[in-house]
Design an enzyme around this catalytic site. Structure first.
Site, PDB file in Angstrom:
ATOM      1  N   TYR A 149     120.377  12.671   3.561  1.00  0.00           N
ATOM      2  CA  TYR A 149     120.104  11.228   3.493  1.00  0.00           C
ATOM      3  C   TYR A 149     119.491  10.725   4.803  1.00  0.00           C
ATOM      4  O   TYR A 149     119.919  11.102   5.896  1.00  0.00           O
ATOM      5  CB  TYR A 149     121.379  10.448   3.171  1.00  0.00           C
ATOM      6  CG  TYR A 149     121.798  10.555   1.704  1.00  0.00           C
ATOM      7  CD1 TYR A 149     120.972  11.165   0.759  1.00  0.00           C
ATOM      8  CD2 TYR A 149     123.008  10.044   1.263  1.00  0.00           C
ATOM      9  CE1 TYR A 149     121.349  11.267  -0.578  1.00  0.00           C
ATOM     10  CE2 TYR A 149     123.390  10.136  -0.078  1.00  0.00           C
ATOM     11  CZ  TYR A 149     122.551  10.757  -0.987  1.00  0.00           C
ATOM     12  OH  TYR A 149     122.931  10.857  -2.307  1.00  0.00           O
ATOM     13  N   TRP A 198     125.344   7.814  -9.978  1.00  0.00           N
ATOM     14  CA  TRP A 198     124.390   7.305  -8.967  1.00  0.00           C
ATOM     15  C   TRP A 198     123.344   6.396  -9.616  1.00  0.00           C
ATOM     16  O   TRP A 198     123.091   6.483 -10.816  1.00  0.00           O
ATOM     17  CB  TRP A 198     123.770   8.415  -8.137  1.00  0.00           C
ATOM     18  CG  TRP A 198     122.939   9.496  -8.755  1.00  0.00           C
ATOM     19  CD1 TRP A 198     123.390  10.723  -9.183  1.00  0.00           C
ATOM     20  CD2 TRP A 198     121.507   9.524  -8.931  1.00  0.00           C
ATOM     21  NE1 TRP A 198     122.331  11.482  -9.626  1.00  0.00           N
ATOM     22  CE2 TRP A 198     121.160  10.778  -9.473  1.00  0.00           C
ATOM     23  CE3 TRP A 198     120.484   8.613  -8.670  1.00  0.00           C
ATOM     24  CZ2 TRP A 198     119.843  11.142  -9.780  1.00  0.00           C
ATOM     25  CZ3 TRP A 198     119.173   8.978  -8.967  1.00  0.00           C
ATOM     26  CH2 TRP A 198     118.877  10.220  -9.511  1.00  0.00           C
ATOM     27  N   ARG A 205     115.826  -1.313  -9.927  1.00  0.00           N
ATOM     28  CA  ARG A 205     114.771  -1.592 -10.931  1.00  0.00           C
ATOM     29  C   ARG A 205     115.253  -2.573 -12.003  1.00  0.00           C
ATOM     30  O   ARG A 205     114.439  -3.254 -12.613  1.00  0.00           O
ATOM     31  CB  ARG A 205     114.286  -0.283 -11.589  1.00  0.00           C
ATOM     32  CG  ARG A 205     113.321   0.503 -10.715  1.00  0.00           C
ATOM     33  CD  ARG A 205     112.835   1.766 -11.394  1.00  0.00           C
ATOM     34  NE  ARG A 205     113.932   2.717 -11.612  1.00  0.00           N
ATOM     35  CZ  ARG A 205     114.312   3.192 -12.788  1.00  0.00           C
ATOM     36  NH1 ARG A 205     113.679   2.849 -13.892  1.00  0.00           N
ATOM     37  NH2 ARG A 205     115.317   4.048 -12.883  1.00  0.00           N
TER      38      ARG A 205
HETATM   39  N1  LIG Z   1     123.462  12.746  -6.368  1.00  0.00           N
HETATM   40  C1  LIG Z   1     122.224  12.318  -6.343  1.00  0.00           C
HETATM   41  O1  LIG Z   1     121.276  13.047  -6.680  1.00  0.00           O
HETATM   42  C2  LIG Z   1     121.958  10.919  -5.886  1.00  0.00           C
HETATM   43  C3  LIG Z   1     120.659  10.367  -6.010  1.00  0.00           C
HETATM   44  C4  LIG Z   1     120.482   9.059  -5.587  1.00  0.00           C
HETATM   45  C5  LIG Z   1     121.543   8.317  -5.064  1.00  0.00           C
HETATM   46  N2  LIG Z   1     122.775   8.890  -4.934  1.00  0.00           N
HETATM   47  C6  LIG Z   1     123.922   8.121  -4.393  1.00  0.00           C
HETATM   48  O2  LIG Z   1     124.092   6.965  -5.214  1.00  0.00           O
HETATM   49  C7  LIG Z   1     124.165   5.814  -4.391  1.00  0.00           C
HETATM   50  C8  LIG Z   1     123.689   4.619  -5.173  1.00  0.00           C
HETATM   51  O3  LIG Z   1     122.328   4.819  -5.602  1.00  0.00           O
HETATM   52  P1  LIG Z   1     121.304   3.618  -5.517  1.00  0.00           P
HETATM   53  O4  LIG Z   1     121.195   3.161  -4.108  1.00  0.00           O
HETATM   54  O5  LIG Z   1     120.046   3.993  -6.212  1.00  0.00           O
HETATM   55  O6  LIG Z   1     122.158   2.507  -6.346  1.00  0.00           O
HETATM   56  P2  LIG Z   1     121.755   1.175  -7.112  1.00  0.00           P
HETATM   57  O7  LIG Z   1     122.925   0.254  -6.939  1.00  0.00           O
HETATM   58  O8  LIG Z   1     121.294   1.491  -8.484  1.00  0.00           O
HETATM   59  O9  LIG Z   1     120.500   0.588  -6.337  1.00  0.00           O
HETATM   60  C9  LIG Z   1     120.627   0.007  -5.071  1.00  0.00           C
HETATM   61  C10 LIG Z   1     119.395  -0.840  -4.852  1.00  0.00           C
HETATM   62  O10 LIG Z   1     119.499  -1.946  -5.730  1.00  0.00           O
HETATM   63  C11 LIG Z   1     119.357  -3.123  -4.977  1.00  0.00           C
HETATM   64  N3  LIG Z   1     120.245  -4.162  -5.513  1.00  0.00           N
HETATM   65  C12 LIG Z   1     121.573  -4.103  -5.675  1.00  0.00           C
HETATM   66  N4  LIG Z   1     122.054  -5.273  -6.166  1.00  0.00           N
HETATM   67  C13 LIG Z   1     120.995  -6.079  -6.302  1.00  0.00           C
HETATM   68  C14 LIG Z   1     120.838  -7.396  -6.747  1.00  0.00           C
HETATM   69  N5  LIG Z   1     121.888  -8.145  -7.177  1.00  0.00           N
HETATM   70  N6  LIG Z   1     119.589  -7.939  -6.762  1.00  0.00           N
HETATM   71  C15 LIG Z   1     118.550  -7.195  -6.336  1.00  0.00           C
HETATM   72  N7  LIG Z   1     118.622  -5.904  -5.888  1.00  0.00           N
HETATM   73  C16 LIG Z   1     119.846  -5.360  -5.877  1.00  0.00           C
HETATM   74  C17 LIG Z   1     119.790  -2.778  -3.579  1.00  0.00           C
HETATM   75  O11 LIG Z   1     119.180  -3.655  -2.657  1.00  0.00           O
HETATM   76  P3  LIG Z   1     120.076  -4.413  -1.563  1.00  0.00           P
HETATM   77  O12 LIG Z   1     120.491  -3.398  -0.559  1.00  0.00           O
HETATM   78  O13 LIG Z   1     119.154  -5.443  -1.019  1.00  0.00           O
HETATM   79  O14 LIG Z   1     121.250  -5.008  -2.273  1.00  0.00           O
HETATM   80  C18 LIG Z   1     119.318  -1.355  -3.433  1.00  0.00           C
HETATM   81  O15 LIG Z   1     117.968  -1.296  -3.000  1.00  0.00           O
HETATM   82  C19 LIG Z   1     123.360   6.186  -3.147  1.00  0.00           C
HETATM   83  O16 LIG Z   1     123.695   5.424  -2.011  1.00  0.00           O
HETATM   84  C20 LIG Z   1     123.741   7.637  -2.970  1.00  0.00           C
HETATM   85  O17 LIG Z   1     124.984   7.699  -2.284  1.00  0.00           O
HETATM   86  C21 LIG Z   1     122.998  10.166  -5.351  1.00  0.00           C
END
Ligand SMILES: NC(=O)c1ccc[n+]([C@@H]2O[C@H](COP(=O)([O-])OP(=O)(O)OC[C@H]3O[C@@H](n4cnc5c(N)ncnc54)[C@H](OP(=O)(O)O)[C@@H]3O)[C@@H](O)[C@H]2O)c1
Length: 301
Positions: A57, A211, A218
């Protein structure tokens, strides 16, 4: 607000908070070490005690950012569970020997990567280590042996996988009892519900970690016709229940009987609090299927 409940991922004793704080994007949050300490403390105050990392990361940088905060406030470590991952080798100026992006699930790489995670996070043990992606060159016996060595050395307490199919999970799980399979799932990515990933995990009593539960943001994007309809369906249920939009999405995910454990991706404490709020919401079948229909664009048969 009610503090975040806790959940056992399997019968082996790993307990995580019902919502896990994902740290993938921490490098983008532009925080000073002191601000990172403050954020971690605020997250812990919500009852969210589990933090998700990976060696890669932030171009191999996030674990060290987090570790810097733990060093500033050492008492934090005993109040949390640390999750990390290994097995992907990225092209990076920090890794000149990587000539092509590839996977490596050899025992030597798993052990070296876990030890590097411990150094970067400035801790003696990981609560959970995951193989990040299925690797076509995996030897399941060798992975099980590496897990055993790390456990016996006290360096890692529990093990799991990420992005594994049902069968890939079973191949390793019958050699070494796994604590989770961390997969992508959201109203914009519903595959694990239909390719037996979730059924298989429910069958063996292992809770998946989820995740991108908000589809990496999106779900809030500029809508086409499909996304626009999904957004308005979720919003109308949120209005009816007097709950935030994202809480309804997290509740929709957690309604599944395989006991999914969502990871948040935001660095905003208000967004993490909305995920925790979802732990007190149970969607009824009508609302749940209304979101499924909008997610897939068609009725169930
Ligand atoms: N195992 C794997 O292959 C894998 C792959 C990807 C991720 N992960 C893990 O999964 C975790 C979560 O994934 P993710 O970050 O993609 O999660 P997510 O919660 O689907 O997306 C987070 C994104 O959404 C935005 N967001 C959240 N709430 C919002 C709202 N109310 N309005 C507008 N935008 C909003 C956030 O922006 P803001 O920060 O501005 O709120 C951030 O850019 C990662 O941190 C990582 O630890 C694992």
């Amino acid at each position: 607000m009610t503090p975040c409940p806790r959940i056992s991922t399997n019968k082996d004793g790993l307990t995580l908070s019902r919502i896990v704080a994902g740290m993938w994007r921490m490098g983008e949050w532009g925080m000073s070490p002191q601000q990172r300490v403050a954020l971690i403390e605020q997250i812990l105050e919500l009852g969210v005690t589990s933090f998700d990392h990976a060696d890669i990361y932030g171009d191999y940088g996030v674990e060290a950012l987090f570790g810097e905060a733990l060093k500033l406030q050492p008492s934090l470590r005993g109040r949390m569970e640390l999750v990390s991952k290994c097995g992907i080798k990225l092209l990076s100026s920090k890794k000149p020997d990587h000539r092509i992006q590839h996977y490596d699930t050899s025992a030597s790489h798993i052990i070296a990567s876990a030890e590097a995670s411990l150094r970067h996070l400035q801790t003696d043990y990981l609560d959970l280590l995951l193989i990040h992606r299925p690797d076509p060159l995996t030897d399941f016996d060798e992975v099980a042996e590496a897990f055993t060595q790390l456990r016996v050395a006290g360096k890692v307490r529990h093990f799991g996988v990420s992005n594994f199919s049902r069968h890939q999970f079973d191949c390793l799980n019958k050699r070494f009892a796994l604590a989770t399979n961390q997969v992508e799932f959201s109203p914009l990515e519903t595959k694990p519900m239909f390719d037996e990933t979730f059924d298989g995990l429910q069958d063996v009593g292992v809770a998946p970690m989820i995740w991108s539960p908000l589809a990496g943001g999106r779900l809030f994007g500029q809508p086409d016709a499909h996304l626009g309809n999904l957004q308005s369906v979720i919003q109308s249920i949120a209005d009816k229940l007097d709950q935030p939009f994202s809480s309804v999405v997290f509740a929709w995910i957690m309604r599944l009987p395989c006991r999914p454990i969502p990871l948040t991706g935001s660095g905003r404490i208000a967004a993490i609090a909305e995920a925790v709020k979802a732990t007190s919401i149970t969607l009824d079948r009508n609302d749940w299927f209304t979101i499924l229909r909008a997610a897939r664009g068609h009725e169930v048969a």
